[in-house]
Write a protein that holds these residues in place. Structure first.
Motif, short mmCIF file in Angstrom:
data_model
loop_
_atom_site.label_atom_id
_atom_site.label_comp_id
_atom_site.label_asym_id
_atom_site.label_seq_id
_atom_site.Cartn_x
_atom_site.Cartn_y
_atom_site.Cartn_z
N SER A 88 24.48 -3.90 -5.33
CA SER A 88 24.01 -2.52 -5.27
C SER A 88 23.14 -2.30 -4.03
O SER A 88 21.99 -2.72 -3.98
CB SER A 88 23.20 -2.18 -6.52
N LEU A 89 23.71 -1.60 -3.06
CA LEU A 89 22.95 -1.26 -1.86
C LEU A 89 21.77 -0.34 -2.20
O LEU A 89 20.66 -0.55 -1.68
CB LEU A 89 23.85 -0.63 -0.80
N PRO A 90 21.93 0.67 -3.07
CA PRO A 90 20.77 1.50 -3.44
C PRO A 90 19.63 0.68 -4.07
O PRO A 90 18.46 0.94 -3.80
CB PRO A 90 21.35 2.52 -4.44
N ALA A 91 19.98 -0.30 -4.90
CA ALA A 91 18.94 -1.14 -5.50
C ALA A 91 18.21 -1.95 -4.43
O ALA A 91 16.98 -2.12 -4.48
CB ALA A 91 19.54 -2.07 -6.55
N PHE A 92 18.95 -2.46 -3.45
CA PHE A 92 18.33 -3.20 -2.35
C PHE A 92 17.39 -2.30 -1.56
O PHE A 92 16.25 -2.66 -1.28
CB PHE A 92 19.40 -3.78 -1.42
N ILE A 93 17.85 -1.10 -1.22
CA ILE A 93 17.02 -0.17 -0.45
C ILE A 93 15.77 0.21 -1.24
O ILE A 93 14.66 0.24 -0.69
CB ILE A 93 17.83 1.07 -0.02
N ALA A 94 15.92 0.48 -2.53
CA ALA A 94 14.77 0.82 -3.37
C ALA A 94 13.74 -0.30 -3.37
O ALA A 94 12.54 -0.06 -3.24
CB ALA A 94 15.22 1.13 -4.79
N ALA A 95 14.21 -1.54 -3.49
CA ALA A 95 13.29 -2.68 -3.47
C ALA A 95 12.64 -2.84 -2.10
O ALA A 95 11.45 -3.13 -1.99
CB ALA A 95 14.04 -3.96 -3.85
N PHE A 96 13.41 -2.61 -1.05
CA PHE A 96 12.92 -2.79 0.31
C PHE A 96 11.82 -1.79 0.65
O PHE A 96 10.83 -2.13 1.29
CB PHE A 96 14.08 -2.65 1.31
N ILE A 97 11.96 -0.54 0.20
CA ILE A 97 10.99 0.50 0.57
C ILE A 97 9.93 0.73 -0.50
O ILE A 97 9.03 1.55 -0.32
CB ILE A 97 11.68 1.83 0.91
N GLN A 98 9.98 -0.01 -1.58
CA GLN A 98 9.09 0.21 -2.73
C GLN A 98 7.62 0.28 -2.34
O GLN A 98 6.93 1.21 -2.72
CB GLN A 98 9.30 -0.87 -3.78
N ASP A 99 7.12 -0.67 -1.60
CA ASP A 99 5.70 -0.72 -1.30
C ASP A 99 5.34 -0.09 0.05
O ASP A 99 4.26 0.47 0.20
CB ASP A 99 5.18 -2.16 -1.33
N SER A 100 6.23 -0.20 1.01
CA SER A 100 5.86 0.23 2.36
C SER A 100 6.50 1.55 2.77
O SER A 100 6.06 2.17 3.73
CB SER A 100 6.25 -0.85 3.37
N GLY A 101 7.53 2.00 2.08
CA GLY A 101 8.20 3.23 2.47
C GLY A 101 8.90 3.07 3.81
O GLY A 101 9.03 1.96 4.33
N ILE A 102 9.38 4.18 4.35
CA ILE A 102 10.02 4.17 5.65
C ILE A 102 9.53 5.39 6.44
O ILE A 102 9.10 6.38 5.85
CB ILE A 102 11.56 4.18 5.56
N THR A 103 9.62 5.30 7.74
CA THR A 103 9.21 6.41 8.59
C THR A 103 10.30 7.47 8.62
O THR A 103 11.45 7.21 8.23
CB THR A 103 8.95 5.94 10.04
N ALA A 104 9.94 8.64 9.11
CA ALA A 104 10.93 9.72 9.24
C ALA A 104 12.05 9.31 10.19
O ALA A 104 13.22 9.61 9.96
CB ALA A 104 10.24 11.00 9.74
N ASP A 105 11.71 8.59 11.26
CA ASP A 105 12.73 8.12 12.21
C ASP A 105 13.68 7.13 11.54
O ASP A 105 14.89 7.18 11.76
CB ASP A 105 12.08 7.47 13.43
N GLU A 106 13.13 6.23 10.73
CA GLU A 106 13.98 5.26 10.03
C GLU A 106 14.91 5.98 9.04
O GLU A 106 16.09 5.65 8.94
CB GLU A 106 13.13 4.22 9.30
N ALA A 107 14.37 6.96 8.33
CA ALA A 107 15.18 7.72 7.37
C ALA A 107 16.32 8.44 8.09
O ALA A 107 17.46 8.44 7.62
CB ALA A 107 14.31 8.71 6.60
N GLU A 108 16.01 9.04 9.24
CA GLU A 108 17.05 9.74 10.01
C GLU A 108 18.11 8.76 10.51
O GLU A 108 19.30 9.05 10.47
CB GLU A 108 16.42 10.49 11.18
N GLU A 109 17.69 7.59 10.96
CA GLU A 109 18.65 6.58 11.42
C GLU A 109 19.55 6.13 10.28
O GLU A 109 20.76 5.98 10.45
CB GLU A 109 17.91 5.39 12.02
N ILE A 110 18.98 5.95 9.10
CA ILE A 110 19.78 5.56 7.93
C ILE A 110 20.77 6.67 7.58
O ILE A 110 21.93 6.40 7.28
CB ILE A 110 18.86 5.21 6.73
N ARG A 111 20.34 7.92 7.64
CA ARG A 111 21.25 9.04 7.38
C ARG A 111 22.42 9.04 8.35
O ARG A 111 23.57 9.27 7.96
CB ARG A 111 20.50 10.37 7.47
#
Length: 120
Positions: A88-111
């Motif tokens: 599950s890629l969504p589960a991995f991403i949720a675990a990865f950003i759980q404590d630190s979150g992501i920046t707006a630039d990172e979110a845009e790059e992922i989109r």
């Protein structure tokens, strides 16, 4: 390609080869002597293991990749997500950003990556 496991030293050596390829085995001996303080035989033995694992080839003393660095680490990443998050890629991403979150630039790059993957 079957799963390839690399030890720390093998991974460092593989990264060295990917960075300098095509590279002669003689040049690798010199580089590993400087970087790792290896003797010629050690450089050749570890290179042979990497070739046996299917990552590189040695054609008349010139070493090149069979699998690119990006391909190798993509395979390792997919295997990690499969093994740890049941694929599950969504589960991995949720675990990865759980404590630190992501920046707006990172979110845009992922989109952008998601949009590109949907187009393919």
């Amino acid at each position: 390609m079957a799963e390839v496991q690399l030890g720390v030293i093998e991974a460092q050596y593989a990264d060295m080869i990917w960075e300098h390829e095509p590279v002669t085995s003689s040049e690798l001996v010199k580089m590993t002597a400087e970087e790792f303080h290896w003797k010629r035989t050690t450089a050749h033995n570890v290179l042979r293991r990497l070739i046996d694992k299917g990552l590189f080839q040695n054609d008349k003393g010139v070493v090149t990749a069979v699998v690119s660095k990006d391909e190798f680490y993509a395979m390792k990443s997919r295997k990690y997500v499969e093994d740890t998050f049941h694929g599950s890629l969504p589960a991995f991403i949720a675990a990865f950003i759980q404590d630190s979150g992501i920046t707006a630039d990172e979110a845009e790059e992922i989109r952008r990556m998601i949009d590109q993957a949907k187009e393919e």
